[in-house]
Design a protein around this motif. Structure first.
Motif, PDB file in Angstrom:
ATOM      1  N   SER A  71     103.484  36.440  23.492  1.00  0.00           N
ATOM      2  CA  SER A  71     102.791  35.614  24.477  1.00  0.00           C
ATOM      3  C   SER A  71     101.421  36.202  24.807  1.00  0.00           C
ATOM      4  O   SER A  71     101.233  37.432  24.818  1.00  0.00           O
ATOM      5  CB  SER A  71     103.614  35.525  25.764  1.00  0.00           C
ATOM      6  OG  SER A  71     104.803  34.801  25.567  1.00  0.00           O
ATOM      7  N   ALA A  72     100.488  35.297  25.082  1.00  0.00           N
ATOM      8  CA  ALA A  72      99.130  35.705  25.446  1.00  0.00           C
ATOM      9  C   ALA A  72      98.692  34.910  26.671  1.00  0.00           C
ATOM     10  O   ALA A  72      97.818  34.036  26.590  1.00  0.00           O
ATOM     11  CB  ALA A  72      98.176  35.490  24.284  1.00  0.00           C
ATOM     12  N   PRO A  73      99.316  35.188  27.832  1.00  0.00           N
ATOM     13  CA  PRO A  73      98.891  34.458  29.028  1.00  0.00           C
ATOM     14  C   PRO A  73      97.422  34.726  29.330  1.00  0.00           C
ATOM     15  O   PRO A  73      96.884  35.770  28.940  1.00  0.00           O
ATOM     16  CB  PRO A  73      99.798  35.020  30.128  1.00  0.00           C
ATOM     17  CG  PRO A  73     100.289  36.334  29.606  1.00  0.00           C
ATOM     18  CD  PRO A  73     100.348  36.191  28.115  1.00  0.00           C
ATOM     19  N   PRO A  74      96.751  33.807  30.003  1.00  0.00           N
ATOM     20  CA  PRO A  74      95.329  34.011  30.304  1.00  0.00           C
ATOM     21  C   PRO A  74      95.092  35.296  31.087  1.00  0.00           C
ATOM     22  O   PRO A  74      95.984  35.791  31.800  1.00  0.00           O
ATOM     23  CB  PRO A  74      94.976  32.777  31.153  1.00  0.00           C
ATOM     24  CG  PRO A  74      96.015  31.761  30.813  1.00  0.00           C
ATOM     25  CD  PRO A  74      97.269  32.529  30.510  1.00  0.00           C
ATOM     26  N   ALA A  75      93.898  35.826  30.948  1.00  0.00           N
ATOM     27  CA  ALA A  75      93.565  37.094  31.589  1.00  0.00           C
ATOM     28  C   ALA A  75      93.661  37.022  33.105  1.00  0.00           C
ATOM     29  O   ALA A  75      93.895  38.041  33.757  1.00  0.00           O
ATOM     30  CB  ALA A  75      92.161  37.536  31.170  1.00  0.00           C
ATOM     31  N   ASP A  76      93.504  35.841  33.672  1.00  0.00           N
ATOM     32  CA  ASP A  76      93.616  35.728  35.122  1.00  0.00           C
ATOM     33  C   ASP A  76      95.054  35.494  35.579  1.00  0.00           C
ATOM     34  O   ASP A  76      95.314  35.360  36.769  1.00  0.00           O
ATOM     35  CB  ASP A  76      92.702  34.628  35.656  1.00  0.00           C
ATOM     36  CG  ASP A  76      93.015  33.251  35.077  1.00  0.00           C
ATOM     37  OD1 ASP A  76      93.962  33.137  34.271  1.00  0.00           O
ATOM     38  OD2 ASP A  76      92.300  32.286  35.426  1.00  0.00           O
ATOM     39  N   ALA A  77      95.998  35.458  34.604  1.00  0.00           N
ATOM     40  CA  ALA A  77      97.401  35.232  34.947  1.00  0.00           C
ATOM     41  C   ALA A  77      98.295  36.426  34.612  1.00  0.00           C
ATOM     42  O   ALA A  77      99.476  36.451  35.003  1.00  0.00           O
ATOM     43  CB  ALA A  77      97.931  33.991  34.218  1.00  0.00           C
ATOM     44  N   TRP A  78      97.762  37.406  33.896  1.00  0.00           N
ATOM     45  CA  TRP A  78      98.544  38.593  33.515  1.00  0.00           C
ATOM     46  C   TRP A  78      97.599  39.781  33.535  1.00  0.00           C
ATOM     47  O   TRP A  78      96.437  39.665  33.129  1.00  0.00           O
ATOM     48  CB  TRP A  78      99.169  38.406  32.128  1.00  0.00           C
ATOM     49  CG  TRP A  78     100.349  39.293  31.853  1.00  0.00           C
ATOM     50  CD1 TRP A  78     101.632  39.095  32.268  1.00  0.00           C
ATOM     51  CD2 TRP A  78     100.366  40.502  31.070  1.00  0.00           C
ATOM     52  NE1 TRP A  78     102.453  40.100  31.803  1.00  0.00           N
ATOM     53  CE2 TRP A  78     101.701  40.974  31.068  1.00  0.00           C
ATOM     54  CE3 TRP A  78      99.394  41.235  30.393  1.00  0.00           C
ATOM     55  CZ2 TRP A  78     102.083  42.129  30.411  1.00  0.00           C
ATOM     56  CZ3 TRP A  78      99.772  42.390  29.733  1.00  0.00           C
ATOM     57  CH2 TRP A  78     101.102  42.830  29.750  1.00  0.00           C
ATOM     58  N   ASP A  79      98.079  40.910  33.993  1.00  0.00           N
ATOM     59  CA  ASP A  79      97.243  42.098  34.159  1.00  0.00           C
ATOM     60  C   ASP A  79      97.177  42.860  32.844  1.00  0.00           C
ATOM     61  O   ASP A  79      98.109  43.594  32.505  1.00  0.00           O
ATOM     62  CB  ASP A  79      97.832  42.963  35.275  1.00  0.00           C
ATOM     63  CG  ASP A  79      96.895  44.063  35.721  1.00  0.00           C
ATOM     64  OD1 ASP A  79      95.689  43.974  35.414  1.00  0.00           O
ATOM     65  OD2 ASP A  79      97.366  45.011  36.377  1.00  0.00           O
ATOM     66  N   TYR A  80      96.096  42.677  32.099  1.00  0.00           N
ATOM     67  CA  TYR A  80      95.962  43.332  30.797  1.00  0.00           C
ATOM     68  C   TYR A  80      95.435  44.750  30.987  1.00  0.00           C
ATOM     69  O   TYR A  80      94.229  45.004  31.002  1.00  0.00           O
ATOM     70  CB  TYR A  80      95.058  42.516  29.872  1.00  0.00           C
ATOM     71  CG  TYR A  80      95.762  41.302  29.317  1.00  0.00           C
ATOM     72  CD1 TYR A  80      96.577  41.403  28.191  1.00  0.00           C
ATOM     73  CD2 TYR A  80      95.656  40.061  29.938  1.00  0.00           C
ATOM     74  CE1 TYR A  80      97.243  40.296  27.689  1.00  0.00           C
ATOM     75  CE2 TYR A  80      96.325  38.949  29.442  1.00  0.00           C
ATOM     76  CZ  TYR A  80      97.122  39.079  28.319  1.00  0.00           C
ATOM     77  OH  TYR A  80      97.793  37.980  27.824  1.00  0.00           O
ATOM     78  N   LEU A 206      88.331  41.727  26.410  1.00  0.00           N
ATOM     79  CA  LEU A 206      87.314  42.369  27.247  1.00  0.00           C
ATOM     80  C   LEU A 206      87.946  43.085  28.436  1.00  0.00           C
ATOM     81  O   LEU A 206      87.469  44.154  28.848  1.00  0.00           O
ATOM     82  CB  LEU A 206      86.291  41.336  27.722  1.00  0.00           C
ATOM     83  CG  LEU A 206      85.392  40.762  26.622  1.00  0.00           C
ATOM     84  CD1 LEU A 206      84.587  39.584  27.155  1.00  0.00           C
ATOM     85  CD2 LEU A 206      84.470  41.826  26.038  1.00  0.00           C
ATOM     86  N   ASP A 207      89.018  42.532  28.975  1.00  0.00           N
ATOM     87  CA  ASP A 207      89.734  43.233  30.049  1.00  0.00           C
ATOM     88  C   ASP A 207      90.329  44.536  29.536  1.00  0.00           C
ATOM     89  O   ASP A 207      90.307  45.567  30.230  1.00  0.00           O
ATOM     90  CB  ASP A 207      90.840  42.346  30.621  1.00  0.00           C
ATOM     91  CG  ASP A 207      90.308  41.308  31.601  1.00  0.00           C
ATOM     92  OD1 ASP A 207      89.082  41.250  31.822  1.00  0.00           O
ATOM     93  OD2 ASP A 207      91.135  40.547  32.140  1.00  0.00           O
ATOM     94  N   LEU A 208      90.864  44.516  28.311  1.00  0.00           N
ATOM     95  CA  LEU A 208      91.429  45.750  27.751  1.00  0.00           C
ATOM     96  C   LEU A 208      90.329  46.749  27.401  1.00  0.00           C
ATOM     97  O   LEU A 208      90.528  47.963  27.543  1.00  0.00           O
ATOM     98  CB  LEU A 208      92.287  45.426  26.528  1.00  0.00           C
ATOM     99  CG  LEU A 208      93.661  44.852  26.855  1.00  0.00           C
ATOM    100  CD1 LEU A 208      94.348  44.331  25.588  1.00  0.00           C
ATOM    101  CD2 LEU A 208      94.548  45.909  27.531  1.00  0.00           C
ATOM    102  N   PHE A 209      89.168  46.266  26.948  1.00  0.00           N
ATOM    103  CA  PHE A 209      88.046  47.181  26.733  1.00  0.00           C
ATOM    104  C   PHE A 209      87.721  47.926  28.034  1.00  0.00           C
ATOM    105  O   PHE A 209      87.460  49.131  28.028  1.00  0.00           O
ATOM    106  CB  PHE A 209      86.794  46.420  26.285  1.00  0.00           C
ATOM    107  CG  PHE A 209      86.824  45.914  24.871  1.00  0.00           C
ATOM    108  CD1 PHE A 209      87.806  46.291  23.972  1.00  0.00           C
ATOM    109  CD2 PHE A 209      85.849  45.038  24.432  1.00  0.00           C
ATOM    110  CE1 PHE A 209      87.818  45.824  22.673  1.00  0.00           C
ATOM    111  CE2 PHE A 209      85.838  44.556  23.131  1.00  0.00           C
ATOM    112  CZ  PHE A 209      86.828  44.947  22.247  1.00  0.00           C
ATOM    113  N   LEU A 210      87.733  47.198  29.124  1.00  0.00           N
ATOM    114  CA  LEU A 210      87.446  47.827  30.419  1.00  0.00           C
ATOM    115  C   LEU A 210      88.532  48.828  30.784  1.00  0.00           C
ATOM    116  O   LEU A 210      88.236  49.964  31.181  1.00  0.00           O
ATOM    117  CB  LEU A 210      87.320  46.761  31.497  1.00  0.00           C
ATOM    118  CG  LEU A 210      87.072  47.274  32.918  1.00  0.00           C
ATOM    119  CD1 LEU A 210      85.757  48.046  32.992  1.00  0.00           C
ATOM    120  CD2 LEU A 210      87.066  46.116  33.912  1.00  0.00           C
ATOM    121  N   ASP A 211      89.781  48.434  30.624  1.00  0.00           N
ATOM    122  CA  ASP A 211      90.872  49.326  31.029  1.00  0.00           C
ATOM    123  C   ASP A 211      91.006  50.523  30.103  1.00  0.00           C
ATOM    124  O   ASP A 211      91.586  51.537  30.499  1.00  0.00           O
ATOM    125  CB  ASP A 211      92.203  48.556  31.084  1.00  0.00           C
ATOM    126  CG  ASP A 211      93.272  49.348  31.821  1.00  0.00           C
ATOM    127  OD1 ASP A 211      93.122  49.537  33.051  1.00  0.00           O
ATOM    128  OD2 ASP A 211      94.230  49.823  31.165  1.00  0.00           O
TER     129      ASP A 211
END
Length: 291
Positions: A71-80, A206-211
């Motif tokens: 699953s790949a829920p949207p970035a605003d729906a799951w904390d990547y 991009l969220d994972l790049f940040l994290d």
């Protein structure tokens, strides 16, 4: 009846509201190896390793949320975050009853795997790292735009990283540092890119790049784990990798003087272009691990 024990089997299970896909091969009673993939790919990158090693070992290779067939829920729906990716793999292994295993980590698989090792040091029989980093030594100039983003979460710095998500960048990850690029199957990058191009997936990446910026501050804890628990460790890296340089492999010897370190004439994916050598080294290493 046709023997299928060594065939790769494909499963999807429900974990915390997500469908998590994983590949499995080998006898479930054999010593287990959990293979954790990196960016920009998924467990598909391990197809050959699974086939090669299934005669002796039980192999499990999940797709992280946001990757592959999970699953790949949207970035605003799951904390990547890497903590959350580790939570998912941890829950999957619990569901499967796999409580004693070696790790194979590549790229993103390393921060996921080392989180698991810190949580459950008694479960880890050994670590195979193929360009899976745990030292500042391994971070090359490639990381400067990401370091800029970690230091300043501006829209400008975020947008600058979209070039890392293009077809050209994905193809480069497979070919850079490879002496003979004819060994690179171009269909792998095409498959990865098709998934990266799904609507909303760039924001996930991009969220994972940040994290990823949370990982270097944890290197000291991972290194303390190595010194304290002294897991057997095999580092088989591509010496031509411009993402995680070979000094990252050599650095493991500081904390584990008995670490086996091999630098191959390869780039970021040594288990693809130097498959036979990688398999031979991994097999020999796994055979020597404790039960």
């Amino acid at each position: 009846m046709e023997m299928t024990m060594n065939a790769v089997r494909h499963h999807t299970v429900r974990i915390d509201g997500l469908d998590i896909f994983y590949r499995e091969a080998g006898d479930p009673d054999a010593p287990a190896l959990v293979l954790l993939h990196g960016f920009p790919t998924s467990s598909v990158v391990y197809r050959d390793l699974l086939t090669d090693l299934a005669d002796e070992f039980h192999l499990i290779a999940p797709d992280h949320p946001g990757f592959g067939l999970s699953s790949a829920p949207p970035a605003d729906a799951w904390d990547y975050t890497f903590d959350h990716l580790a939570d998912t793999v941890d829950a999957l292994l619990e569901k499967l009853g796999v409580t004693r295993y070696a790790l194979h980590v590549h790229d993103y698989g390393a921060p996921v795997g080392f989180r698991l090792a810190l949580r459950h040091p008694e479960r880890i029989t050994g670590i195979v790292t193929q360009n899976g980093n745990a030292y500042e030594d391994g971070l090359t100039p490639f990381w400067k735009p990401l370091r800029d983003y970690w230091a300043d979460r501006s829209t400008e710095n975020r947008e600058a990283l979209r070039s890392t998500l293009t077809a050209e960048a994905t193809h480069w990850q497979y070919t850079h540092g490879v002496p003979d690029t004819a060994l690179v199957d171009p269909s792998q990058a095409l498959y990865d890119q098709a998934l990266l191009d799904r609507p909303g997936n760039q924001e996930i990446q991009l969220d994972l790049f940040l994290d990823y910026g949370t990982n270097p501050p944890r290197y000291a804890a991972w290194q303390h784990y190595l010194r304290t628990h002294r897991p057997p460790l095999l580092a088989v890296w591509g010496r031509g990798d411009e993402i995680f340089g070979p000094d990252g492999a050599r650095a493991f010897a500081r904390d584990l003087p008995d670490a086996r370190i091999h630098l191959l004439d390869a780039g970021h994916f040594p288990f693809l272009t130097r498959r036979a050598r990688s398999v031979a080294l991994i097999r020999d290493f796994l055979r020597g691990l404790p039960d």
